[in-house]
Design a protein around this motif. Structure first.
Motif, PDB file in Angstrom:
ATOM      1  N   VAL A  40       0.812  -1.225   0.000  1.00  0.00           N
ATOM      2  CA  VAL A  40       0.000   0.000   0.000  1.00  0.00           C
ATOM      3  C   VAL A  40       0.841   1.268   0.000  1.00  0.00           C
ATOM      4  CG1 VAL A  40      -1.951  -1.089   1.141  1.00  0.00           C
ATOM      5  CG2 VAL A  40      -0.162  -0.025   2.517  1.00  0.00           C
ATOM      6  N   ASP A  41       2.148   1.103  -0.034  1.00  0.00           N
ATOM      7  CA  ASP A  41       3.008   2.296   0.003  1.00  0.00           C
ATOM      8  C   ASP A  41       2.712   3.246  -1.149  1.00  0.00           C
ATOM      9  OD1 ASP A  41       5.519   3.722   1.038  1.00  0.00           O
ATOM     10  OD2 ASP A  41       6.000   3.375  -1.071  1.00  0.00           O
ATOM     11  N   LYS A  42       2.409   2.685  -2.313  1.00  0.00           N
ATOM     12  CA  LYS A  42       2.116   3.515  -3.482  1.00  0.00           C
ATOM     13  C   LYS A  42       0.942   4.448  -3.221  1.00  0.00           C
ATOM     14  CE  LYS A  42       2.588   4.704  -7.821  1.00  0.00           C
ATOM     15  NZ  LYS A  42       1.630   5.800  -7.796  1.00  0.00           N
ATOM     16  N   PHE A  43      -0.050   3.968  -2.459  1.00  0.00           N
ATOM     17  CA  PHE A  43      -1.226   4.791  -2.212  1.00  0.00           C
ATOM     18  C   PHE A  43      -0.971   5.878  -1.169  1.00  0.00           C
ATOM     19  CE2 PHE A  43      -2.976   0.878  -3.940  1.00  0.00           C
ATOM     20  CZ  PHE A  43      -3.851   1.373  -4.885  1.00  0.00           C
ATOM     21  N   MET A  44       0.072   5.694  -0.376  1.00  0.00           N
ATOM     22  CA  MET A  44       0.406   6.711   0.610  1.00  0.00           C
ATOM     23  C   MET A  44       1.453   7.684   0.092  1.00  0.00           C
ATOM     24  SD  MET A  44       0.229   4.712   4.279  1.00  0.00           S
ATOM     25  CE  MET A  44       1.037   3.197   3.820  1.00  0.00           C
ATOM     26  N   SER A  45       2.088   7.332  -1.025  1.00  0.00           N
ATOM     27  CA  SER A  45       3.135   8.201  -1.564  1.00  0.00           C
ATOM     28  C   SER A  45       2.569   9.536  -2.034  1.00  0.00           C
ATOM     29  CB  SER A  45       3.858   7.495  -2.723  1.00  0.00           C
ATOM     30  OG  SER A  45       2.969   7.247  -3.795  1.00  0.00           O
ATOM     31  N   GLU A  46       1.302   9.516  -2.509  1.00  0.00           N
ATOM     32  CA  GLU A  46       0.683  10.778  -2.931  1.00  0.00           C
ATOM     33  C   GLU A  46       0.568  11.749  -1.767  1.00  0.00           C
ATOM     34  OE1 GLU A  46      -0.577   7.851  -3.706  1.00  0.00           O
ATOM     35  OE2 GLU A  46      -0.947   7.736  -5.873  1.00  0.00           O
ATOM     36  N   ALA A  47       0.124  11.224  -0.611  1.00  0.00           N
ATOM     37  CA  ALA A  47      -0.022  12.079   0.573  1.00  0.00           C
ATOM     38  C   ALA A  47       1.321  12.625   1.013  1.00  0.00           C
ATOM     39  CB  ALA A  47      -0.680  11.288   1.711  1.00  0.00           C
ATOM     40  N   ARG A  48       2.347  11.785   0.989  1.00  0.00           N
ATOM     41  CA  ARG A  48       3.699  12.228   1.374  1.00  0.00           C
ATOM     42  C   ARG A  48       4.185  13.328   0.438  1.00  0.00           C
ATOM     43  NH1 ARG A  48       4.955   6.532   1.721  1.00  0.00           N
ATOM     44  NH2 ARG A  48       6.241   6.691  -0.159  1.00  0.00           N
ATOM     45  N   ALA A  49       4.051  13.080  -0.871  1.00  0.00           N
ATOM     46  CA  ALA A  49       4.563  14.044  -1.855  1.00  0.00           C
ATOM     47  C   ALA A  49       3.824  15.376  -1.767  1.00  0.00           C
ATOM     48  CB  ALA A  49       4.434  13.460  -3.261  1.00  0.00           C
ATOM     49  N   ILE A  50       2.499  15.327  -1.599  1.00  0.00           N
ATOM     50  CA  ILE A  50       1.712  16.557  -1.507  1.00  0.00           C
ATOM     51  C   ILE A  50       2.092  17.347  -0.255  1.00  0.00           C
ATOM     52  CG2 ILE A  50      -0.618  17.437  -1.043  1.00  0.00           C
ATOM     53  CD1 ILE A  50      -1.658  15.332  -3.010  1.00  0.00           C
ATOM     54  N   THR A  51       2.224  16.642   0.876  1.00  0.00           N
ATOM     55  CA  THR A  51       2.607  17.323   2.129  1.00  0.00           C
ATOM     56  C   THR A  51       4.006  17.903   2.021  1.00  0.00           C
ATOM     57  OG1 THR A  51       1.229  15.752   3.367  1.00  0.00           O
ATOM     58  CG2 THR A  51       2.790  17.068   4.639  1.00  0.00           C
ATOM     59  N   ASN A  52       4.911  17.181   1.377  1.00  0.00           N
ATOM     60  CA  ASN A  52       6.284  17.677   1.199  1.00  0.00           C
ATOM     61  C   ASN A  52       6.318  18.976   0.406  1.00  0.00           C
ATOM     62  OD1 ASN A  52       7.390  15.520   2.583  1.00  0.00           O
ATOM     63  ND2 ASN A  52       7.860  14.336   0.750  1.00  0.00           N
ATOM     64  N   ILE A  53       5.584  19.007  -0.706  1.00  0.00           N
ATOM     65  CA  ILE A  53       5.642  20.203  -1.561  1.00  0.00           C
ATOM     66  C   ILE A  53       4.952  21.391  -0.893  1.00  0.00           C
ATOM     67  CG2 ILE A  53       3.520  19.787  -2.894  1.00  0.00           C
ATOM     68  CD1 ILE A  53       5.097  20.710  -5.370  1.00  0.00           C
TER      69      ILE A  53
END
Length: 404
Positions: free
Chosen positions: A369-382
């Motif tokens: 499920v890491d792929k589905f959480m990567s969006e949240a990580r990337a959005i929060t990072n930017i």
């Protein structure tokens, strides 16, 4: 203006807005992935190609922006002050993110779930790379962003001592203009990139794969939502900004990140957008590239929550001392969670290996499920890096008042 004219104007605005097409592409990708997964999986190359094209612009844009930023300031003491202030800000905010992740994971306990049906995968390629500690030398060798950052800072400083400083600034300024013009046309491909990335994700893993680890995902998304609107929102309010206005201004970049799962895809665009908002080129050029390696708020939240999640999954009770150890180790290792493929897992594995309490094999639970959480990580990072740039620009009086 009459009603008919207003309607035509509205339609024209929507149909010429890149955001509209990116959003349509994301929806189309989800539908294709769900109803025709075999076909959707074949679209992976579209999303990867778009991200790879964008990555070609990252090194030259970082180099040109930093060189122009430092040489334009002229005052090297000011450059050093901005750099030090940025690093202090990054450490404080990412530590807050780590702490919040640990607290929420302890309160909600997402790891106390039924293990039946978990999609286990081989995590050996990550655990083998982890070793006993994170290798900063290898990380620097593999991280092109940091290498370009260092070279650009040196060149920018040397330009300040050159008799031809103004001519050099003019020359590199023209090159920068051509690079950004080329990027403008490449960004028209963003809907294709978003479509390919989203279609592959849903087609490969399917919507049903979200169920076993839905609790962890919900915690990650909720925590990042709270962090953005309450922590970052409070910081922005203190400096006279509004988080809602800022998010509205960067909605195109957020949609690109959502579709591609990569904050790198929006790096050149967010830099240009922040300059339009009123931040000086020098601050943008120093803070954003540095933040992409040292100010990963979303990744910090995910890493701390993942470590606690795995402990709960194995029914391991962590003492207060062990929790503090996790926090302290992640304060260092989380700064190395960018620029290397799979680095999030490598950093997490390095942390677990250093703690020697939580089994490294537990990483296999997260792979599905890491792929589905990567969006949240990337959005929060930017978002976090955008906020940092606005805050530091305002504090350094390098910001022209705009409605942000």
């Amino acid at each position: 203006m009459d009603t008919v004219t207003q309607k035509k104007s509205w339609y024209h605005t929507v149909l010429t807005n890149l955001t509209f097409y990116v959003l349509i592409a994301i929806i189309a990708g989800v539908l294709l992935g769900h109803f025709a997964p075999a076909t959707a999986i074949k679209t992976e190359w579209i999303g990867k190609t778009f991200v790879n094209i964008i990555k070609l612009f990252i090194a030259p844009i970082i180099f040109l922006t930093i060189v122009l930023g430092i040489s334009s300031i002229g005052n090297l003491k000011k450059v050093g002050r901005i750099g030090i202030k940025s690093l202090i800000y990054f450490e404080v905010v990412t530590t807050l993110a780590l702490g919040i992740g640990i607290v929420v994971a302890l309160l909600v306990q997402p790891g106390n779930i039924d293990r039946t049906g978990l999609d286990l995968q081989d995590a050996s390629k990550y655990t083998k790379q982890a070793g006993s500690s994170f290798n900063w030398i290898e990380f620097f060798k593999a991280n092109l962003t940091l290498q370009v950052l260092l070279v650009a800072i040196i060149v920018g400083i040397l330009f300040n001592y050159s008799r031809h400083r103004l001519k050099l600034i003019h020359f590199f300024g023209r090159i920068s203009h051509y690079v950004f013009t080329a990027l403008k046309y490449v960004m028209y491909l963003a809907p294709l990139g978003a479509f390919g990335g989203m279609a592959y994700t849903i087609g490969k893993f399917g919507l049903q794969t979200l169920v076993p680890l839905a609790k962890l995902m919900a915690c990650v998304y909720l925590t990042m939502f709270v962090f953005i609107f309450f922590i970052l929102g409070s910081i922005m309010r203190y400096y006279g900004f509004r988080i809602s206005s800022f998010l509205k201004n960067i909605k195109e970049e957020l949609l690109i990140v959502l579709g591609t799962s990569s904050s790198e895809a929006a790096l050149p665009s967010i830099m240009r957008k922040l300059e339009k908002m009123g931040c000086s080129k020098s601050v943008v050029g120093l803070v954003i590239p540095t933040g992409y390696s040292f100010n990963l708020d979303g990744t910090s939240i995910y890493l701390s929550m993942a470590a606690i999640f795995l402990a709960q999954l194995y029914n391991i009770h962590l003492s207060a001392g062990e929790l503090l150890t996790i926090l302290l180790i992640l304060m260092l290792t989380s700064k190395g969670a960018a620029g290397v493929t799979g680095s999030g897992f490598i950093v997490l594995a390095s942390t677990l290996a250093a703690i020697k309490t939580i089994p490294l094999e537990g990483l296999a639970f997260l792979l599905g499920v890491d792929k589905f959480m990567s969006e949240a990580r990337a959005i929060t990072n930017i978002i976090g890096n955008g906020v940092a740039t606005l805050v530091i620009a305002k504090s350094e009086k390098e910001y022209v008042e705009e409605n942000v």
